[in-house]
Design an enzyme around this catalytic site. Structure first.
Site, short mmCIF file in Angstrom:
data_model
loop_
_atom_site.label_atom_id
_atom_site.label_comp_id
_atom_site.label_asym_id
_atom_site.label_seq_id
_atom_site.Cartn_x
_atom_site.Cartn_y
_atom_site.Cartn_z
N MET A 1 4.88 -5.32 7.33
CA MET A 1 3.75 -4.52 6.82
C MET A 1 3.99 -4.14 5.29
O MET A 1 2.95 -4.09 4.53
CB MET A 1 3.36 -3.45 7.68
CG MET A 1 2.04 -2.79 7.33
SD MET A 1 1.35 -1.50 8.48
CE MET A 1 1.03 -2.52 9.92
N LYS A 2 5.37 -3.34 5.16
CA LYS A 2 5.57 -3.01 3.82
C LYS A 2 5.31 -4.02 2.80
O LYS A 2 5.29 -3.79 1.53
CB LYS A 2 6.96 -2.37 3.98
CG LYS A 2 8.09 -3.40 4.05
CD LYS A 2 9.36 -2.81 4.44
CE LYS A 2 10.73 -3.82 4.70
NZ LYS A 2 11.79 -2.94 4.75
N GLY A 3 5.77 -5.33 3.25
CA GLY A 3 5.65 -6.40 1.95
C GLY A 3 6.65 -6.34 1.01
O GLY A 3 7.84 -5.94 1.32
#
Length: 249
Positions: free
Chosen positions: A129-131
């Site tokens: 999610m944080k990428g």
């Protein structure tokens, strides 16, 4: 500067001087004989007038060298054709909007580092999610269901999970490349997918520091991504390709 792209030479101080720096290690103890061995090796590599500028004893009978010389060879840059991905790179919003409008369903992506590879930095940057570098990972996309299976996943397990989830795309990260083990792992996944009869039903995508789109195509994948790839690059390709193939619900 008027460069002849049909006969490109290495550049040092002036155009077409052929100057080149090379470095390598020989399994010999440091000394005058080692330095001469390095010089002869450079001659056989095609360097004219090679000169050893640095020699470092690595211990255990190994020596590291830095040499300069003049390369006599040229390459025809104008004749080089490299397969490249042609799709437009879209933003987070554009990708989600296209999935919603053109496909009308969630896109399912399953990802893993396969074989003995325990380096998840790359696959985590794309999927988690944080990428990475300001771009959200695939888990953050509301129109994408992304599953990161982690590291050292057998190819058979990855395929089984993809079948279970009815995945649209399988992402494989390969960082460990000693003795071309990454090529063996990647080839095995293609062969297994063909044996299971799902190769034409899923996008196979691989990535890693030594992966190029050209190599991926040669190995039987749909696309390959190398260093510098961002999550939206991968998501753009998956979305555009699914739309092109008419993969609606």
């Amino acid at each position: 500067m008027d460069v002849d792209f049909t006969k490109v030479k290495t550049y040092g101080d002036t155009l077409n001087d052929g100057a080149m720096q090379v470095s390598f290690t020989l399994p010999v103890p440091a000394g005058d004989e080692a330095k001469e061995a390095a010089r002869q090796m450079a001659l056989k590599l095609g360097l004219d007038a090679p000169a050893v500028t640095e020699m470092a004893d690595l211990g255990a009978g190994f020596t590291f060298f830095v040499l300069y010389g003049k390369c006599m060879h040229t390459v025809d840059y104008s004749a080089i054709k490299i397969p490249k991905q042609q799709q437009k790179i879209m933003s987070f919003k554009e990708i989600n909007a296209m999935i919603k409008e053109k496909l009308g369903r969630k896109v399912v992506v399953v990802a893993a580092c396969t074989g003995s590879d325990a380096h998840t930095v790359g696959i985590d940057a794309i999927v988690n999610m944080k990428g990475y570098a300001g771009e959200y990972g695939l888990e953050r996309y509301p129109e994408i269901e992304a599953y990161n299976l982690g590291s050292q996943v057998p190819n058979a397990d990855l395929l089984a999970r993809a079948v279970e989830l009815n995945a649209d795309a399988i992402l494989v990260s390969q960082v460990v490349t000693q003795k071309n083990i990454h090529l063996e792992n990647l080839t095995e996944l293609v062969e297994l997918s063909e044996a299971e009869g799902i190769r034409d039903k899923v996008l196979l995508i691989c990535g890693g520091p030594r992966i190029s789109h050209e190599l991926a195509i040669e190995l039987g994948y749909d696309a390959g991504f190398g260093p510098g790839t961002l999550p939206n690059h991968v998501a753009s390709y998956i979305t555009a390709e699914l739309v092109r193939r008419g993969k609606k619900k």
